[in-house]
Design an enzyme around this catalytic site. Structure first.
Site, mmCIF file in Angstrom:
data_model
loop_
_atom_site.group_PDB
_atom_site.id
_atom_site.type_symbol
_atom_site.label_atom_id
_atom_site.label_comp_id
_atom_site.label_asym_id
_atom_site.label_seq_id
_atom_site.Cartn_x
_atom_site.Cartn_y
_atom_site.Cartn_z
ATOM 1 N N LYS A 189 0.852 -1.188 0.000
ATOM 2 C CA LYS A 189 0.000 0.000 0.000
ATOM 3 C C LYS A 189 0.891 1.241 0.000
ATOM 4 C CE LYS A 189 -1.810 2.718 2.907
ATOM 5 N NZ LYS A 189 -1.623 3.952 2.115
ATOM 6 N N GLU A 264 9.940 0.935 10.748
ATOM 7 C CA GLU A 264 10.956 1.999 10.629
ATOM 8 C C GLU A 264 10.211 3.314 10.836
ATOM 9 O OE1 GLU A 264 12.358 4.869 9.687
ATOM 10 O OE2 GLU A 264 13.390 4.433 7.790
ATOM 11 N N CYS A 298 13.541 10.357 7.150
ATOM 12 C CA CYS A 298 13.431 9.704 8.466
ATOM 13 C C CYS A 298 14.717 9.880 9.268
ATOM 14 C CB CYS A 298 13.085 8.242 8.304
ATOM 15 S SG CYS A 298 14.139 7.371 7.149
ATOM 16 N N GLU A 396 9.636 14.758 15.991
ATOM 17 C CA GLU A 396 9.978 14.715 14.570
ATOM 18 C C GLU A 396 9.128 15.734 13.815
ATOM 19 O OE1 GLU A 396 11.101 11.258 11.567
ATOM 20 O OE2 GLU A 396 8.985 11.189 12.085
#
Ligand code: NAI
Ligand code: MG
Length: 500
Positions: A189, A264, A298, A396
């Site tokens: 997906k 992750e 990331c 983040e």
């Protein structure tokens, strides 16, 4: 899909938006529900495509196809054949490099040179796992002389894979390539913001010899298509890259079926500069570490730790250089930073800019560039004198925002660097090999660079410590995530067992 600003819909209205379809069981198909969602160009804010909004029944159809493909032959296809399929796919990516790179930039916003680099890396990833397919060996075990024992490596089965929008095709490759090398079949997906490049590549799946059902692409959003993929009983393993919040939810949702999960989840990676580092190079490395791909990375080096004796000079030099970064359409090669992927992501980053003004001092940027009347741009931004406990040092942001934090000595640098829930990546800059290596060993992060930040190799393991998730992608580690280990013991002693 979640856009707070009202996006322009000119392209859709004038009928220019391409109607993409999902790829299930070797065919391009519409969603069962008949609904579609819009896909944008973040530089023009125009709708460039529509995709089926996949739901639970589409996921079920795709998983059933993957299940049939796995048991119907893919599982027993020779490693040589699987490897060749991957190598042929890599050839197609290399042949279509400029077309795919342009599409990636149009859909994600990133500078075209970065998209081209991504296409090269994507092809390299398929090549690496194409080669690795024939090197997945079991082991013979040292049991007593009257037996033979070995460990077989077998594919886990149907793998469900959910990927983000920052490196659309590359993330697809990181997931699909090792799964196929291991002998798994796949339902992937893509992120709802960026489904186009993988759907384009899917046009080549049949040509390169992928049997129907081995790789299926279901488009849709997280709750609609991602969630049912996670809970589908015939999916044996979920591989996810994305936010920590969704990662936690996926792990919970996978628990009932004891489904294998690898996650992750990004980070708040420290980029550490000692005063003995090469100064000019270090400044460049600090900017590159967090402004590459608009900071939608990331492993972004979003916490820049600088030793006090070079601190002021470093902040000034970084700010001066950041001012020269050209922000604009990724298709224009002069621009080094494109728009963020969506209005929602732009808004999220802008909210952090407001928080940052309270928590730190602004050296450069801090808003949206004035010269563009459209496009989801954010200025490269540097906050300094940031406390490591501040939100802009702990959360983040996933945009071009650097938080600079001073430190006194090696011990303090390590303490600050590790004081985060995350542990994906880190970098240390120094000419002193003793110090650099001590710091490398003290850092709690899955990836540590010395005198650089971000170089990524398909041969090397990728993944995080702590809240950055678990499991490793790339290298031979990547394929492990898709393999089970079967212990086999063969008795060679024909005497009766004679226990009872
Ligand atoms: P997200 O984690 O919501 O989306 C990533 C993928 O997960 C997408 O394909 C999405 O459709 C899917 N997803 C969402 N909810 C799901 C659910 N309940 N079940 C299954 N799949 C689901 O990330 P989002 O909202 O796009 O970005 C928010 C923040 O997440 C970013 O600002 C950034 O901090 C972080 N992020 C981290 C990434 C990384 O590389 N580690 C990549 C993208 C985002
Ligand atoms: Mg989300």
């Amino acid at each position: 899909m979640t856009t707070s600003a009202k996006p322009r819909q000119k392209a859709a209205k004038s009928g220019k938006a391409a109607a993409y379809r999902m790829y299930i069981d070797g065919k391009f198909v519409d969603g069962r529900g008949g609904k579609t969602f819009d896909v944008y160009d973040p530089a023009s804010e125009e709708v460039i495509a529509t995709c089926p909004a996949g739901g639970a029944d589409d996921i079920d159809r795709a998983v059933k196809a993957a299940h049939r493909a796995f048991y119907g032959g893919w599982k027993t296809t020779t490693a040589q054949e699987r490897g060749r399929v991957l190598l042929r796919l890599a050839e197609r990516i290399r042949a279509r490099r400029s077309e795919l790179a342009e599409l990636e930039t149009r859909n994600s916003g990133k500078p075209i040179a970065e998209s081209e680099y991504d296409m090269d890396d994507t092809a390299t990833c398929f090549e690496y796992y194409g080669g690795l397919a024939t090197k997945i060996n079991g082991e013979v075990l040292p049991v007593p002389a009257d037996a033979v024992a070995f460990a077989l490596r077998e594919p886990v089965g149907v793998a469900g894979q959910i990927i983000p929008w920052n490196y659309p095709l590359m993330m697809a490759a990181w997931k699909i390539a090792p799964a196929l090398a291991a002998g798994c079949s796949v339902v992937l997906k893509p992120a709802e913001q960026t489904p186009l490049s993988i759907l384009e590549l899917a046009k080549d799946f049949e040509t390169v010899g992928l049997p129907p059902g081995v790789v299926n692409i279901v488009t849709g959003d997280g709750p609609g298509a991602g969630a049912p993929l996670v809970t589908h009983p015939e999916v044996r393993k979920i591989a996810f890259t994305g936010s920590a919040a969704v990662g936690r939810q996926i792990m919970r949702n996978a628990a009932d079926q004891l489904k294998r999960v690898s996650l992750e989840l990004g980070g708040k990676s420290p980029n550490i500069f000692f005063s003995d580092a090469d100064f000019e190079n270090a400044v460049d490395g600090a900017l590159f570490g967090v402004f590459v791909n608009q900071g939608e990375v990331c492993s972004a080096g979003s916490r820049v730790l600088v030793q006090r004796d070079i601190y002021r000079k470093f902040v000034d030099a970084a700010a001066a250089k950041a001012k020269t970064i050209k922000v604009g359409s990724g298709l224009d090669r002069n621009n080094k930073m494109g728009p963020l992927v969506s209005a929602a992501q732009r808004d999220r980053v802008v909210r952090y800019l407001k928080v940052g003004r309270q928590e730190g001092k602004l050296a450069v940027g801090g808003g949206v560039p004035k010269q563009h009347d459209r496009g989801w741009y954010v200025e490269p931004t540097i906050f300094y004198d940031v406390d490591n406990a501040a939100r802009i040092a702990q959360e983040e942001i996933f945009g071009p925002v650097m938080s600079v934090i001073p430190f006194k000595d090696e011990a303090e640098a390590v303490r600050i660097a590790n004081a985060t829930p995350y542990g994906l990546a880190a970098a240390v800059w120094s000419r002193d090999i003793f110090k650099a290596f001590r710091v490398v060993k003290a850092l709690e992060a899955g990836i540590v660079w010395v005198n650089h930040m971000q170089p990524t190799f398909v041969e090397a393991p990728w993944g995080g410590y702590k809240a950055s998730g678990f499991g490793r992608e790339l290298g031979h580690w990547g394929v492990e995530e898709y393999l089970e280990t079967k212990q086999v013991y063969i008795n060679l002693d024909e005497k009766p067992i004679g226990w009872y």
